[in-house]
Design an enzyme around this catalytic site. Structure first.
Site, PDB file in Angstrom:
ATOM      1  N   GLY A  88      -3.285  -5.388  -7.684  1.00  0.00           N
ATOM      2  CA  GLY A  88      -4.732  -5.199  -8.081  1.00  0.00           C
ATOM      3  C   GLY A  88      -4.795  -5.410  -9.455  1.00  0.00           C
ATOM      4  O   GLY A  88      -4.053  -6.183  -9.872  1.00  0.00           O
ATOM      5  N   GLY A  89      -5.870  -5.039  -9.814  1.00  0.00           N
ATOM      6  CA  GLY A  89      -6.189  -5.131 -11.475  1.00  0.00           C
ATOM      7  C   GLY A  89      -5.335  -4.434 -12.376  1.00  0.00           C
ATOM      8  O   GLY A  89      -4.928  -5.167 -13.318  1.00  0.00           O
TER       9      GLY A  89
ATOM     10  N   VAL B 160       1.430  -3.341  -6.046  1.00  0.00           N
ATOM     11  CA  VAL B 160       1.733  -2.159  -5.071  1.00  0.00           C
ATOM     12  C   VAL B 160       2.882  -2.558  -4.246  1.00  0.00           C
ATOM     13  O   VAL B 160       2.841  -3.809  -3.699  1.00  0.00           O
ATOM     14  CB  VAL B 160       0.570  -1.674  -4.438  1.00  0.00           C
ATOM     15  CG1 VAL B 160       0.896  -0.487  -3.655  1.00  0.00           C
ATOM     16  CG2 VAL B 160      -0.682  -1.420  -5.383  1.00  0.00           C
TER      17      VAL B 160
ATOM     18  N   ASP C  74     -14.569   2.519 -10.192  1.00  0.00           N
ATOM     19  CA  ASP C  74     -14.394   1.532  -9.624  1.00  0.00           C
ATOM     20  C   ASP C  74     -14.327   1.370  -8.270  1.00  0.00           C
ATOM     21  O   ASP C  74     -13.211   1.090  -7.349  1.00  0.00           O
ATOM     22  CB  ASP C  74     -12.891   0.813 -10.223  1.00  0.00           C
ATOM     23  CG  ASP C  74     -12.512  -0.557  -9.781  1.00  0.00           C
ATOM     24  OD1 ASP C  74     -13.701  -1.301  -9.505  1.00  0.00           O
ATOM     25  OD2 ASP C  74     -11.569  -1.276 -10.255  1.00  0.00           O
TER      26      ASP C  74
END
Ligand SMILES: *[C@@H]1O[C@H](CO)[C@@H](O)[C@H](O)[C@H]1NC(C)=O
Ligand SMILES: *[C@@H]1O[C@H](CO)[C@@H](O)[C@H](O)[C@H]1NC(C)=O
Ligand SMILES: *[C@@H]1O[C@H](CO)[C@@H](O)[C@H](O)[C@H]1NC(C)=O
Ligand SMILES: *[C@@H]1O[C@H](CO)[C@@H](O)[C@H](O)[C@H]1NC(C)=O
Ligand SMILES: *[C@@H]1O[C@H](CO)[C@@H](O)[C@H](O)[C@H]1NC(C)=O
Ligand SMILES: *[C@@H]1O[C@H](CO)[C@@H](O)[C@H](O)[C@H]1NC(C)=O
Ligand SMILES: *[C@@H]1O[C@H](CO)[C@@H](O)[C@H](O)[C@H]1NC(C)=O
Ligand SMILES: *[C@@H]1O[C@H](CO)[C@@H](O)[C@H](O)[C@H]1NC(C)=O
Ligand SMILES: *[C@@H]1O[C@H](CO)[C@@H](O)[C@H](O)[C@H]1NC(C)=O
Length: 750
Positions: free
Chosen positions: A427-428, A432, A543
């Site tokens: 992700g940003g 993960v 977000d």
């Protein structure tokens, strides 16, 4: 290296010590005669029991007549009628004897005859003497008593010519020689001829017989002419002597045994009396009352490897090897040797010491390293916002479940050292990983990207935000780890991936029925409403997007990724922040003003709804330039009455046009340019919930072909609470009744 040096050094020292040898010392003479008695006569030592003057000898048998010799110049010891040459304490004495002889004149008349008696107390030594006959017409007799019986032996020598005779040979030609048996006493010997030397008289007129000490006689042919002795002592005879004519046992019984202290009595094998012998380590005359004296072995100097090492003891001596050496130190023993065990012990000792030192050093090193590590962990903790977290947590105490703090090792193990195969997504804010905790719980571990201060704040935010929440449609934070360089967050593991995946993967999207889509939308809206209105401090997600909505096996939505979220203090409804979010989902108002309200989330959720309806991506370059953004694409389609054209085909097939229109309507409102025009998440959630309930009741009844330009909204107003204080629902909501019991309102979307 050091060990080797030690070994070499000790070896060198050892060589030096060993090579030092001292000169030998003389042995002190022990007395041989009784006190005040002469112990020699002329050249000959006279040991007790022999003696030359009264009181100096044991008895008459041992008297030695020390007389002047014929010249009167030197004194010679005389025993009976012979000259003594030597007396040894081992039990022998030597004297000069006479040969027996028989001589004839040319006509065979016996001219001269001598035979010889020895009637001393001793026995003739059988080990040291031989019986010899010399002559070419000769027979020699030796008569004696043996074991109290008579004994006679003989030796014959014959020859015809001097040529037959060889020098040094006594084999019966001109000379004959025989051994003497044991135990002969009171012996006599005699030489005779067979034919009165007739025929050999020219070169051999005489026969000779004598007993002589072995190796002192060498036959020569000239002896056949006449045995004129070159030496007055010829022939030397050896007698064995002893003390009295009795055994040790007998003497002991009589208790007048002559053997002195530290001496031993023994019975000699050759006949006469008993003898005494000094014990080992003692020397001197064992027949003297004082007995044998200790021999100072150290004075001889040659017993030990090194004279200085010698120490005399009674009857013995000891040699002590110096340090680092071992052994008895004796030349006749094992000597001195480098003490290998000691050396090894020492080496081992030094080795152990070194090892311990090493271990100690290592320990200190390790300790320091560990301290550094702890320091580093502390630093990371600090750097990772541990303090900030602590502070923030303490501000929000009570309202949350405690966060479990994992240690770095635990998580390393859980993710198999962050193996690539474990990556679930990137992700940003970070990567993960799928992890399995020791308790066998599957978790998702989010590892932040290289931590800059901005991201750390986001990270802390996420922790704070998530600890504030407890909602079934919000991903649950299990804990975090701050010890590592990059902070780590541990979440419950959501099994089925992101909504984005499901929508944009053709295989998956076909499985996503309208009912499921509506459910997901409702749940996500519920979660956002919860965040906006029901947490102790309102949370703006900031977000919201399909990629941040996770699905589990039952397609239950879980809102995730709170990295960008903001807590809104109670007295502020607007927050000015750096614009942050994902293009395509970003609230245009917020983008322009930088004013953050919960309505930004509403806008983003509108995009999510549009995405759910159309299956299109939030931003797509496949669409016309002006319709790149899904929101504008969706709104313009809705305006142009082309709604059904852009709805995902499967949904239309399912025949839920009415509900699709309703949801489109909600989406449209959510996508209002002005935040004020947008409904609150609570309203959205309610309306979607209402639709779901309706859907369950009226499933299949809707008319696919019914064209309707108005969208109507069904909502269960009884659950609505519009004066929330935080929410500012500026949109006027008309309520449409769905049945008799539920009030109804209709909203017209333009
Ligand atoms: C010793 O020998 C000498 C001469 O041979 C003799 O005169 C003397 O009497 C001897 N002494 C003893 C005590 O027999
Ligand atoms: C032996 O000779 C010495 C002188 O050399 C003399 O004094 C002594 O009396 C002699 N002894 C005997 C026993 O003849
Ligand atoms: C006496 O005999 C011993 C050994 O039996 C020998 O060592 C020593 O030299 C002899 N002494 C003389 C004077 O012959
Ligand atoms: C040998 O001795 C005997 C007796 O004394 C004598 O009669 C004879 O002549 C001697 N013979 C020679 C050759 O001298
Ligand atoms: C020794 O013995 C032999 C034979 O028994 C005899 O003929 C001889 O006379 C003896 N000699 C002596 C000296 O006794
Ligand atoms: C034996 O030795 C003597 C000298 O000792 C010598 O005169 C003689 O010729 C020798 N005899 C033989 C047979 O060699
Ligand atoms: C040896 O001869 C002497 C004197 O003749 C005598 O007294 C002694 O008993 C004899 N010894 C033996 C063992 O025959
Ligand atoms: C004899 O030997 C023993 C032990 O070895 C010692 O105690 C003793 O003093 C010795 N005696 C003499 C007279 O040297
Ligand atoms: C002296 O001592 C050594 C060693 O202690 C031993 O072997 C030896 O028999 C002893 N010798 C005597 C004479 O006691």
């Amino acid at each position: 290296m050091m060990l080797l040096q030690v070994i070499i050094m000790t070896w060198v020292i050892g060589v030096i010590l060993i090579s030092q040898m001292a000169a030998s010392a003389a042995v002190a003479a022990a007395p041989m005669a009784k006190p005040n008695c002469p112990d020699r006569c002329g050249d000959v030592e006279i040991p007790y029991p022999f003696g030359t003057s009264k009181g100096c000898y044991l008895d008459q048998n041992y008297f030695i007549n020390c007389t002047n010799d014929s010249s009167g110049k030197t004194r010679r010891p005389m025993y009976e009628n012979v000259f003594l040459l030597n007396i040894s304490l081992e039990g022998h004495f030597e004297f000069s004897g006479y040969p027996a002889s028989e001589c004839y004149n040319k006509s065979g008349t016996l001219m001269d005859e001598m035979f010889y008696f020895v009637t001393t107390f001793g026995s003739i030594s059988y080990t040291q003497n031989v019986f010899v006959a010399v002559g070419c017409d000769t027979i020699a007799y030796l008569n004696a008593t043996q074991n109290d019986g008579t004994f006679s032996m003989g030796c014959m020598s014959v020859c015809q010519d001097t040529n037959d005779v060889a020098n040094g040979s006594c084999s019966g030609i001109g000379c004959c020689q025989v051994e003497i048996p044991k135990g002969l006493r009171n012996f006599s010997f005699q030489a005779r001829s067979f034919s009165r030397h007739k025929g050999v008289w020219k070169f051999n007129p005489c026969s000779y017989a004598f007993v002589v000490k072995k190796d002192t006689f060498r036959f020569s042919t000239k002896y056949l002419h006449g045995l004129d002795m070159d030496d007055s002592t010829f022939p030397i005879m050896v007698m064995d002597w002893g003390i009295r004519d009795e055994t040790c046992e007998f003497a002991r019984a009589k208790s007048d045994i002559l053997c002195g202290e530290n001496s031993t009595c023994y019975d000699p094998d050759n006949g006469y009396g008993y003898r005494c012998r000094c014990n080992p380590g003692y020397g001197g005359n064992p027949y003297l009352p004082d007995g044998c004296q200790d021999i100072n072995e150290c004075q001889s100097g040659n017993n030990c490897m090194h004279p200085e090492l010698c120490k005399n003891t009674m009857g013995n001596y000891t040699c002590s090897c110096t340090k680092w050496y071992r052994g008895d130190g004796r030349k006749d023993g094992t000597g001195c040797d480098v003490n290998l065990p000691l050396l090894i012990k020492m080496v081992v000792g030094i080795g152990t010491a070194l090892l311990m030192l090493l271990v100690g050093c290592f320990g200190v090193y390790w300790g320091l390293k560990r301290r550094n590590l702890i320091k580093l962990k502390g630093k990371f903790f600090q750097q990772n916002g541990g303090l900030m977290l602590q502070q923030r947590l303490s501000n929000h105490q009570g309202s949350m479940e405690p966060v479990r703090i994992f240690n770095a090792k635990e998580l390393e193990k859980a993710t198999n050292n962050y193996d690539k195969s474990r990556i679930l997504g990137q992700g940003g804010n970070g990567t993960v990983y799928r992890g399995v905790l020791i308790e066998n719980i599957v978790v998702a571990i989010k590892r932040s990207k290289i931590a800059d201060q901005n991201q750390i704040e986001q990270f802390i935010n996420e922790v704070i935000v998530l600890t504030q929440t407890n909602h079934r449609n919000v991903v649950k934070l299990l804990g975090c780890c701050l010890e590592t360089e990059v902070p780590l967050l541990v979440y419950e593991f959501i099994t089925n991936g992101t909504l984005s995946d499901h929508l944009h993967d053709k295989n998956k999207s076909s499985l996503l029925s309208w009912e499921k889509r509506l459910k997901i939308a409702t749940e996500a809206a519920g979660a956002l409403a919860y965040l906006h209105f029901e947490t102790s401090i309102p949370i703006i997600h900031r977000d919201v997007k399909t990629a941040n909505i996770l699905l589990d096996d039952n397609h239950t939505a879980k809102v995730a990724d709170f990295g960008a979220s903001r807590l809104i203090p109670l007295d502020h409804t607007r927050l000015t922040t750096l614009v942050q979010g994902t293009f395509g989902y970003l609230d245009p108002e917020y983008l322009c003003s930088g004013q953050l309200t919960e309505k930004s989330d509403v806008y983003s959720f509108g995009v999510v709804l549009a995405e759910l309806l159309t299956g299109e991506k939030a931003i797509s370059l496949d669409r016309a330039e002006s319709e790149k953004n899904l929101s504008t694409y969706f709104i313009s389609a809705l305006k142009d009455g082309r709604l059904l054209e852009i709805i995902e085909g499967n949904i239309i097939k399912e025949g839920n046009v009415e509900e699709v229109k309703e949801v489109s309507c909600i989406a449209k409102r959510c996508l209002s340019i002005k935040g004020e025009d947008r409904p609150t998440m609570k309203v959205v959630a309610m309306e979607l919930e209402g639709l779901r309930i309706m859907e369950k009741h009226s499933h299949g009844k809707s008319d696919l072909y019914r064209e309707q330009t108005e969208c109507s909204l069904n909502a269960i107003t009884s659950y609505l609470s519009l004066d929330d204080g935080i929410a500012n629902p500026s949109t006027s909501t008309t309520i449409d009744s769905m049945g008799d019991q539920v009030p109804k309102s209709t909203i017209v979307c333009r």
